[in-house]
Design an enzyme around this catalytic site. Structure first.
Site, PDB file in Angstrom:
ATOM      1  N   ASP A   1     -72.810  -7.179 -10.796  1.00  0.00           N
ATOM      2  CA  ASP A   1     -72.183  -6.630  -9.588  1.00  0.00           C
ATOM      3  C   ASP A   1     -72.388  -5.112  -9.560  1.00  0.00           C
ATOM      4  OD1 ASP A   1     -69.900  -8.145  -7.621  1.00  0.00           O
ATOM      5  OD2 ASP A   1     -69.978  -5.956  -7.499  1.00  0.00           O
TER       6      ASP A   1
ATOM      7  N   ASN B   1     -75.951 -14.748  -5.188  1.00  0.00           N
ATOM      8  CA  ASN B   1     -74.770 -14.806  -4.319  1.00  0.00           C
ATOM      9  C   ASN B   1     -74.488 -13.487  -3.600  1.00  0.00           C
ATOM     10  OD1 ASN B   1     -71.855 -15.737  -3.613  1.00  0.00           O
ATOM     11  ND2 ASN B   1     -71.587 -13.885  -4.844  1.00  0.00           N
TER      12      ASN B   1
ATOM     13  N   TYR C   1     -78.289  -9.310   9.232  1.00  0.00           N
ATOM     14  CA  TYR C   1     -77.687 -10.344   8.363  1.00  0.00           C
ATOM     15  C   TYR C   1     -78.308 -11.713   8.679  1.00  0.00           C
ATOM     16  CZ  TYR C   1     -73.870 -13.047   6.132  1.00  0.00           C
ATOM     17  OH  TYR C   1     -73.125 -13.904   5.339  1.00  0.00           O
TER      18      TYR C   1
ATOM     19  N   THR D   1     -62.664 -14.394   1.970  1.00  0.00           N
ATOM     20  CA  THR D   1     -63.040 -13.499   0.861  1.00  0.00           C
ATOM     21  C   THR D   1     -62.901 -12.041   1.310  1.00  0.00           C
ATOM     22  OG1 THR D   1     -65.341 -13.235   1.538  1.00  0.00           O
ATOM     23  CG2 THR D   1     -64.832 -15.150   0.127  1.00  0.00           C
TER      24      THR D   1
END
Ligand SMILES: NC(=O)c1ccc[n+]([C@@H]2O[C@H](COP(=O)([O-])OP(=O)(O)OC[C@H]3O[C@@H](n4cnc5c(N)ncnc54)[C@H](O)[C@@H]3O)[C@@H](O)[C@H]2O)c1
Length: 254
Positions: free
Chosen positions: A38, A91, A160, A195
């Site tokens: 990350d 991810n 996106y 999220t």
């Protein structure tokens, strides 16, 4: 603890939060050693602490998935510390609704940054990760698409959408190329998931509007996407490659 990933090492990008964190915890609970990759060091370390507290094994590696040198280093650190790699779960992704809009409004610099994080990152992770899967005698690559790649939205997020659409093609190409090496590659298309990525945009009113359009009547919990990633990472999906799994509460079925 289960053993659906016992003996495997999984690298998960964007595992500091949201779906990635949930998947990291789930994969570890199923026996995997997890490389938690990350850009946010604190978040990555928190995921590792949670895994260790539950008796699992994980390593935080910090870097920007859009940068080849960072990805190369994160893969190398994971392999050196946890031994080999069997699963690459791509991810990490960003959704910047304020900056990524219609082609008529989007600043080219933001377009490039969204494409770099959401699409080019997968180039770097697979470029540097696949040789380790080959060395291990096989493995599983999981990509994160989106229902945005399947249907148009009146409120455009064109960079996106394009990045997620391109990942469908890349999934099939990787599946075909590496089947001979016993490496599978599949893509998940989540609908809206609760999220931190969605949090800035999910007003109560918008949540209600979304939920009206979802046959199951609610947005997804991160665990409901992580469960599908676990299935694709594990041998339970051994005859699946090049496939798209839509996990959207029925949103695109209507
Ligand atoms: N949440 C949704 O509604 C939804 C819907 C469809 C698809 N998805 C996809 O699922 C994936 C995960 O989404 P989420 O909702 O869990 O996101 P999130 O924002 O909750 O978490 C994303 C994680 O990725 C990390 N990250 C962001 N940019 C990075 C970079 N450049 N390098 C390394 N790490 C980086 C963040 O620090 C964070 O820990 C994304 O690919 C997203 O596009 C999400």
């Amino acid at each position: 603890m289960g053993d659906r990933l016992r003996g495997k090492t999984a690298l998960i990008t964007g595992a500091g939060m949201g779906i990635g964190r949930e998947a990291a915890q789930l994969f570890a609970a199923e026996g995997a050693r997890v490389v938690v990759a990350d850009i946010d060091a604190k978040a990555a370390k928190e995921t590792v602490s949670r895994i260790e507290a539950a008796g699992g094994e994980a390593l935080a590696v910090v870097g920007d998935v859009a940068m080849e040198s960072d990805v190369e280093r994160m893969v190398a650190e994971g392999v050196a510390r946890l031994g080999g790699l069997h699963v690459l779960y791509n991810n990490a992704g960003v959704l910047w609704k304020d900056r990524d809009r219609s082609v008529l409004e989007t600043d080219p610099a933001w377009w490039d940054r969204v494409m770099a994080i959401n699409l080019k990152s997968v180039f770097w992770v697979t470029k540097h990760g696949i040789p380790h899967l080959q060395r291990a005698g096989g493995g599983s690559i999981v990509l994160m698409g989106s229902v945005s790649a399947l249907v148009g939205f009146t409120r455009a997020q064109d960079a996106y959408t394009c990045a997620k659409g391109a990942l469908i093609s890349l999934t099939k190409s990787l599946a075909i190329q590496f089947a001979k090496d016993r490496i599978r590659c599949n893509i998940i298309h989540p609908g809206i998931v609760d999220t931190p990525l969605q949090a800035p945009y999910l007003t109560d009113q918008l949540r209600k509007e979304f939920e009206t359009g979802i046959p199951i009547g609610r947005i997804a919990r991160p665990r409901e996407i992580a469960n599908v990633a676990l299935f694709l990472a594990s041998e339970e999906s051994s005859y699946m490659t090049g496939a798209e799994l839509v996990v959207d509460g029925g949103f695109t079925a209507g």
